[in-house]
Motif scaffolding. Structure first.
Motif, PDB file in Angstrom:
ATOM      1  N   ARG A  62       0.802  -1.212   0.000  1.00 34.16           N
ATOM      2  CA  ARG A  62       0.000   0.000   0.000  1.00 34.16           C
ATOM      3  C   ARG A  62       0.837   1.264   0.000  1.00 34.16           C
ATOM      4  O   ARG A  62       1.839   1.355   0.686  1.00 34.16           O
ATOM      5  CB  ARG A  62      -0.890   0.040   1.252  1.00 34.16           C
ATOM      6  CG  ARG A  62      -2.107  -0.847   1.149  1.00 34.16           C
ATOM      7  CD  ARG A  62      -3.148  -0.454   2.192  1.00 34.16           C
ATOM      8  NE  ARG A  62      -2.686  -0.644   3.564  1.00 34.16           N
ATOM      9  CZ  ARG A  62      -2.617   0.348   4.447  1.00 34.16           C
ATOM     10  NH1 ARG A  62      -2.941   1.579   4.126  1.00 34.16           N
ATOM     11  NH2 ARG A  62      -2.225   0.089   5.681  1.00 34.16           N
ATOM     12  N   ARG A  68      -1.042   2.043  -4.630  1.00 34.00           N
ATOM     13  CA  ARG A  68      -0.316   0.775  -4.506  1.00 34.00           C
ATOM     14  C   ARG A  68       1.179   1.019  -4.434  1.00 34.00           C
ATOM     15  O   ARG A  68       1.693   2.008  -4.958  1.00 34.00           O
ATOM     16  CB  ARG A  68      -0.605  -0.109  -5.735  1.00 34.00           C
ATOM     17  CG  ARG A  68      -2.049  -0.526  -5.850  1.00 34.00           C
ATOM     18  CD  ARG A  68      -2.440  -1.433  -4.705  1.00 34.00           C
ATOM     19  NE  ARG A  68      -1.691  -2.682  -4.718  1.00 34.00           N
ATOM     20  CZ  ARG A  68      -2.148  -3.816  -5.235  1.00 34.00           C
ATOM     21  NH1 ARG A  68      -3.347  -3.867  -5.764  1.00 34.00           N
ATOM     22  NH2 ARG A  68      -1.410  -4.909  -5.222  1.00 34.00           N
ATOM     23  N   TRP A  69       1.883   0.097  -3.778  1.00 31.25           N
ATOM     24  CA  TRP A  69       3.342   0.116  -3.784  1.00 31.25           C
ATOM     25  C   TRP A  69       3.794  -1.177  -4.447  1.00 31.25           C
ATOM     26  O   TRP A  69       3.457  -2.264  -3.988  1.00 31.25           O
ATOM     27  CB  TRP A  69       3.916   0.204  -2.361  1.00 31.25           C
ATOM     28  CG  TRP A  69       5.397   0.446  -2.401  1.00 31.25           C
ATOM     29  CD1 TRP A  69       6.381  -0.486  -2.216  1.00 31.25           C
ATOM     30  CD2 TRP A  69       6.060   1.688  -2.688  1.00 31.25           C
ATOM     31  NE1 TRP A  69       7.615   0.108  -2.362  1.00 31.25           N
ATOM     32  CE2 TRP A  69       7.445   1.429  -2.652  1.00 31.25           C
ATOM     33  CE3 TRP A  69       5.622   2.981  -2.983  1.00 31.25           C
ATOM     34  CZ2 TRP A  69       8.390   2.430  -2.896  1.00 31.25           C
ATOM     35  CZ3 TRP A  69       6.561   3.966  -3.213  1.00 31.25           C
ATOM     36  CH2 TRP A  69       7.932   3.686  -3.162  1.00 31.25           C
ATOM     37  N   SER A  80       7.867  -2.860   8.086  1.00 31.39           N
ATOM     38  CA  SER A  80       7.090  -2.012   8.991  1.00 31.39           C
ATOM     39  C   SER A  80       7.726  -2.062  10.366  1.00 31.39           C
ATOM     40  O   SER A  80       8.222  -3.106  10.793  1.00 31.39           O
ATOM     41  CB  SER A  80       5.649  -2.513   9.095  1.00 31.39           C
ATOM     42  OG  SER A  80       5.025  -2.487   7.832  1.00 31.39           O
ATOM     43  N   GLY A 136       9.318   5.433  -0.196  1.00 31.69           N
ATOM     44  CA  GLY A 136       8.128   6.098   0.323  1.00 31.69           C
ATOM     45  C   GLY A 136       7.806   5.550   1.699  1.00 31.69           C
ATOM     46  O   GLY A 136       8.228   4.436   2.052  1.00 31.69           O
ATOM     47  N   GLY A 157       9.037   1.503   2.108  1.00 33.49           N
ATOM     48  CA  GLY A 157       9.325   0.768   0.882  1.00 33.49           C
ATOM     49  C   GLY A 157      10.497   1.457   0.216  1.00 33.49           C
ATOM     50  O   GLY A 157      10.404   2.628  -0.148  1.00 33.49           O
ATOM     51  N   PRO A 168       8.331   0.883 -11.527  1.00 39.62           N
ATOM     52  CA  PRO A 168       6.944   1.180 -11.903  1.00 39.62           C
ATOM     53  C   PRO A 168       6.819   2.544 -12.572  1.00 39.62           C
ATOM     54  O   PRO A 168       7.601   3.455 -12.303  1.00 39.62           O
ATOM     55  CB  PRO A 168       6.212   1.167 -10.554  1.00 39.62           C
ATOM     56  CG  PRO A 168       7.243   1.382  -9.536  1.00 39.62           C
ATOM     57  CD  PRO A 168       8.540   0.873 -10.082  1.00 39.62           C
ATOM     58  N   GLU A 169       5.825   2.649 -13.466  1.00 40.82           N
ATOM     59  CA  GLU A 169       5.455   3.941 -14.054  1.00 40.82           C
ATOM     60  C   GLU A 169       4.754   4.735 -12.975  1.00 40.82           C
ATOM     61  O   GLU A 169       3.859   4.222 -12.315  1.00 40.82           O
ATOM     62  CB  GLU A 169       4.445   3.720 -15.185  1.00 40.82           C
ATOM     63  CG  GLU A 169       5.005   3.091 -16.435  1.00 40.82           C
ATOM     64  CD  GLU A 169       5.753   4.108 -17.285  1.00 40.82           C
ATOM     65  OE1 GLU A 169       5.357   5.290 -17.256  1.00 40.82           O
ATOM     66  OE2 GLU A 169       6.734   3.710 -17.946  1.00 40.82           O
ATOM     67  N   ALA A 174      10.161   7.084 -10.734  1.00 43.74           N
ATOM     68  CA  ALA A 174      10.738   6.176  -9.744  1.00 43.74           C
ATOM     69  C   ALA A 174      12.180   5.858 -10.103  1.00 43.74           C
ATOM     70  O   ALA A 174      12.554   5.820 -11.279  1.00 43.74           O
ATOM     71  CB  ALA A 174       9.918   4.894  -9.697  1.00 43.74           C
TER      72      ALA A 174
HETATM   73  C1  BT5 Z   1       4.133   5.918  -0.484  1.00 43.91           C
HETATM   74  O1  BT5 Z   1       2.871   6.210  -0.860  1.00 43.91           O
HETATM   75  O2  BT5 Z   1       5.123   6.340  -1.002  1.00 43.91           O
HETATM   76  C2  BT5 Z   1       4.215   4.953   0.688  1.00 43.91           C
HETATM   77  C3  BT5 Z   1       4.808   3.638   0.303  1.00 43.91           C
HETATM   78  C4  BT5 Z   1       4.950   2.734   1.492  1.00 43.91           C
HETATM   79  C5  BT5 Z   1       5.289   1.331   1.094  1.00 43.91           C
HETATM   80  C6  BT5 Z   1       5.621   0.477   2.296  1.00 43.91           C
HETATM   81  S1  BT5 Z   1       6.284  -1.061   1.845  1.00 43.91           S
HETATM   82  C7  BT5 Z   1       6.124  -1.654   3.464  1.00 43.91           C
HETATM   83  C8  BT5 Z   1       4.826  -1.103   4.012  1.00 43.91           C
HETATM   84  N1  BT5 Z   1       3.709  -1.989   3.746  1.00 43.91           N
HETATM   85  C9  BT5 Z   1       2.838  -1.450   2.885  1.00 43.91           C
HETATM   86  O3  BT5 Z   1       1.807  -2.010   2.447  1.00 43.91           O
HETATM   87  N2  BT5 Z   1       3.247  -0.219   2.529  1.00 43.91           N
HETATM   88  C10 BT5 Z   1       4.461   0.154   3.237  1.00 43.91           C
HETATM   89  P1  BT5 Z   1       2.462   7.301  -1.941  1.00 43.91           P
HETATM   90  O4  BT5 Z   1       3.147   8.594  -1.642  1.00 43.91           O
HETATM   91  O5  BT5 Z   1       0.985   7.264  -1.968  1.00 43.91           O
HETATM   92  O6  BT5 Z   1       3.067   6.756  -3.258  1.00 43.91           O
HETATM   93  C11 BT5 Z   1       2.433   5.714  -3.995  1.00 43.91           C
HETATM   94  C12 BT5 Z   1       2.669   5.973  -5.467  1.00 43.91           C
HETATM   95  O7  BT5 Z   1       4.057   5.763  -5.753  1.00 43.91           O
HETATM   96  C13 BT5 Z   1       1.916   5.019  -6.367  1.00 43.91           C
HETATM   97  O8  BT5 Z   1       0.683   5.538  -6.744  1.00 43.91           O
HETATM   98  C14 BT5 Z   1       2.839   4.881  -7.579  1.00 43.91           C
HETATM   99  O9  BT5 Z   1       2.604   5.925  -8.488  1.00 43.91           O
HETATM  100  C15 BT5 Z   1       4.208   5.117  -6.992  1.00 43.91           C
HETATM  101  N3  BT5 Z   1       4.951   3.877  -6.741  1.00 43.91           N
HETATM  102  C16 BT5 Z   1       4.476   2.612  -6.556  1.00 43.91           C
HETATM  103  N4  BT5 Z   1       5.474   1.765  -6.314  1.00 43.91           N
HETATM  104  C17 BT5 Z   1       6.623   2.499  -6.373  1.00 43.91           C
HETATM  105  C18 BT5 Z   1       7.998   2.190  -6.234  1.00 43.91           C
HETATM  106  N5  BT5 Z   1       8.431   0.953  -5.958  1.00 43.91           N
HETATM  107  N6  BT5 Z   1       8.880   3.203  -6.364  1.00 43.91           N
HETATM  108  C19 BT5 Z   1       8.502   4.475  -6.624  1.00 43.91           C
HETATM  109  N7  BT5 Z   1       7.209   4.825  -6.782  1.00 43.91           N
HETATM  110  C20 BT5 Z   1       6.284   3.847  -6.654  1.00 43.91           C
END
Ligand code: BT5
Length: 271
Positions: A62, A68-69, A80, A136, A157, A168-169, A174
């Motif tokens: 998430r 999504r992540w 976490s 993130g 993450g 990811p796009e 990213a």
């Molecule tokens: C974040 O949200 O950046 C928070 C990410 C937190 C992930 C960690 S992993 C361990 C823990 N368990 C979980 O389920 N989550 C946490 P946000 O600012 O809303 O960014 C999400 C957006 O980043 C998505 O809509 C994509 O566009 C982009 N994204 C997805 N995966 C990515 C990646 N691996 N690297 C960079 N951008 C990404």
């Protein structure tokens, strides 16, 4: 170079912390580490402060706001950490600040890359003449009836060894440490470096030392044009001037009015 496994035995032997990560759980694959920790708490499982849950693959990772992540198996740090701050709820921004600082410094210590922060919760590396997101953070908090932060699950993450073609796009481009630095990074070393700094910054904050100044200095967002949108509220367009001690962004609009923007349910466009 071979990357290390991140199971309990391996990580426990490498940890340099006093309490954070001493209760450590590894699962090869999971839905979401934040959701699993939430479920453990809901079941009444006894988890000490500093408990860490780490996985090599999330099928339902998430981001904030139901985003999504995504990360290919075995390429990242996905974990976490449970805190039980007991601080007043308005200080929850301190967790975001100290976590951002800890992870940025860990990245610098292990890779030498220049890691900065994009308000409120992104960790950024230089890419061409801009910035790209390498990590993130997601905070899930509970507040007790007295208005104190009872529990905070800090999810991180961090894109470590994701090759360029598997990134990811995303609206904010990213990147990964592999792509930015040109070589694979030992995930165990990096994890230990993150946990050590998280413990140190958390303890300092717990004793009242605000993480704000060091955090504010690392923000790439200040002085830039931003568009802030929050569910159910009108967009704010303006310049990000500074932040306050609780980590809120102060945006000045075209009419010179100041808007104080708390994180949480906000998205920010523009780097
Ligand atoms: C974040 O949200 O950046 C928070 C990410 C937190 C992930 C960690 S992993 C361990 C823990 N368990 C979980 O389920 N989550 C946490 P946000 O600012 O809303 O960014 C999400 C957006 O980043 C998505 O809509 C994509 O566009 C982009 N994204 C997805 N995966 C990515 C990646 N691996 N690297 C960079 N951008 C990404």
């Amino acid at each position: 170079m071979t990357d290390n496994a991140l199971d309990e035995t391996v990580v426990d032997a490498a940890l340099t912390t006093g309490w954070l990560g001493r209760s450590y759980h590894y699962v090869a694959q999971i839905g979401s580490t934040n959701d699993q920790m939430k479920a453990w708490l809901a079941e009444g499982r006894v988890l000490p402060a500093g408990t860490v849950l780490l996985t090599d693959y999330q099928s339902a990772g998430r981001g904030r706001l139901d985003r999504r992540w995504e990360a290919p198996p075995g390429t990242s740090l996905l974990f976490s950490v449970l805190f039980r701050p007991g601080w007043p709820a308005e200080k929850s921004g301190w967790l975001t600040m100290l976590a951002g600082l800890a992870v940025a410094e860990a990245i610098e210590a292990v890779t030498g890359l220049d890691a900065r922060l994009k308000w409120p919760n992104d960790i950024m590396l230089r890419q061409n003449d801009g910035w790209a997101k390498t990590a993130g953070m997601l905070l899930d908090s509970t507040i007790d009836p007295a208005g104190s932060l009872e529990s905070v699950i800090l999810g991180i993450g961090l894109n470590v060894n994701i090759p360029a073609e598997a990134l990811p796009e995303a609206m904010t481009p990213a990147t990964s440490l592999l792509v930015a630095g040109g070589q694979p990074v030992d995930r165990r070393l990096l994890l230990v470096a993150c946990l050590e700094r998280l413990e140190r910054y958390y303890q300092a904050a717990d004793q009242g030392a605000a993480p704000w100044a060091a955090w504010n200095e690392r923000l790439i967002t200040l002085g830039r044009a931003v568009v802030v949108s929050a569910a159910g509220a009108a967009e704010v367009v303006g310049v990000a001037e500074t932040t306050d001690e609780l980590g809120r962004l102060i945006v000045r609009d075209a009419e010179g009015r100041h808007h104080v923007v708390a994180a949480g349910d906000v998205t920010l466009r523009g780097n």
